[in-house]
Write a protein that holds these residues in place. Structure first.
Motif, short mmCIF file in Angstrom:
data_model
loop_
_atom_site.label_atom_id
_atom_site.label_comp_id
_atom_site.label_asym_id
_atom_site.label_seq_id
_atom_site.Cartn_x
_atom_site.Cartn_y
_atom_site.Cartn_z
N LEU A 16 0.82 -1.21 0.00
CA LEU A 16 0.00 0.00 0.00
C LEU A 16 0.85 1.26 0.00
O LEU A 16 0.54 2.23 -0.70
N LEU A 17 1.92 1.27 0.78
CA LEU A 17 2.79 2.44 0.79
C LEU A 17 3.49 2.63 -0.55
O LEU A 17 3.61 3.76 -1.04
N PRO A 24 2.45 5.44 -7.70
CA PRO A 24 1.86 5.16 -9.02
C PRO A 24 0.37 5.47 -9.07
O PRO A 24 -0.13 5.92 -10.10
N LEU A 25 -0.34 5.24 -7.99
CA LEU A 25 -1.77 5.56 -7.99
C LEU A 25 -2.00 7.05 -8.16
O LEU A 25 -2.90 7.48 -8.87
N ALA A 54 -5.41 4.27 -0.50
CA ALA A 54 -4.26 3.44 -0.15
C ALA A 54 -3.57 3.98 1.09
O ALA A 54 -3.15 3.22 1.97
N ASN A 55 -3.49 5.30 1.20
CA ASN A 55 -2.87 5.92 2.38
C ASN A 55 -3.69 5.63 3.63
O ASN A 55 -3.14 5.31 4.69
N ASP A 56 -5.00 5.73 3.54
CA ASP A 56 -5.86 5.46 4.70
C ASP A 56 -5.73 4.01 5.16
O ASP A 56 -5.60 3.73 6.36
N ALA A 57 -5.73 3.10 4.22
CA ALA A 57 -5.59 1.68 4.56
C ALA A 57 -4.21 1.41 5.17
O ALA A 57 -4.08 0.65 6.13
N GLU A 110 -9.96 13.68 6.13
CA GLU A 110 -9.70 14.23 4.80
C GLU A 110 -10.47 13.52 3.69
O GLU A 110 -10.95 14.14 2.74
N THR A 111 -10.61 12.21 3.80
CA THR A 111 -11.22 11.44 2.71
C THR A 111 -12.61 10.91 3.03
O THR A 111 -13.31 10.44 2.15
N LEU A 112 -12.97 10.94 4.31
CA LEU A 112 -14.22 10.38 4.80
C LEU A 112 -14.33 8.87 4.57
O LEU A 112 -15.42 8.31 4.56
#
Length: 144
Positions: A18-19, A24-25, A36-39, A109-111
């Protein structure tokens, strides 16, 4: 606690993926990097909460004393120092962690759902540190 340590160790590879995937994402796909950052934040909090206890169990973290690590006074000193901190952390964070859990708190930030797991990892860290210090203090001195 061995199964808990193994489960946390199994989370390290998905955390690394994920990191690594964030760049690339964000730059190539132009979507999904925040998810991906939240996970990754959730996985990192859980891995660190369990990893501190695992390092204590193995005697490989910074508090690992030099010399006779199994001296009774050293084991009791760790309990005396870690115990009050862990108990205070569990007590003082109880209202916010409980409220976060009840509300299924999301990342601001992303909810995205799941921020409550980061807060729960705080409790896990304190509880495991307290249990580990207690087990170390109560364990009989190993024979040489």
């Amino acid at each position: 606690m061995r199964w808990l340590f193994a489960a946390a160790a199994a989370l390290i590879l998905p955390l690394v993926v994920l990191l690594f995937a964030q760049w690339p994402l964000r730059d190539v796909v132009q979507a999904g990097s925040r998810q991906a950052n939240d996970a990754a934040q959730i996985l990192f909090a859980l891995v660190m909460a369990v990893g501190v206890a695992a390092a204590g169990r193995a005697g490989t973290h910074l508090r690992a004393p030099r010399g006779d690590a199994n001296a009774p006074w050293r084991r009791w000193t760790v309990l005396v120092l870690v115990g009050p901190w862990a108990a205070y952390l569990l007590w003082s964070s109880a209202p916010t962690v409980w409220q976060s859990l009840l509300q299924q708190e999301r990342f601001a930030e992303t909810l995205n759902p799941g921020y409550f797991l980061v807060r729960l990892a705080l409790w896990l860290l304190a509880a495991l540190a307290l249990v580990q210090a207690f087990l170390d203090a109560m364990s009989p001195r190993p024979a040489r």
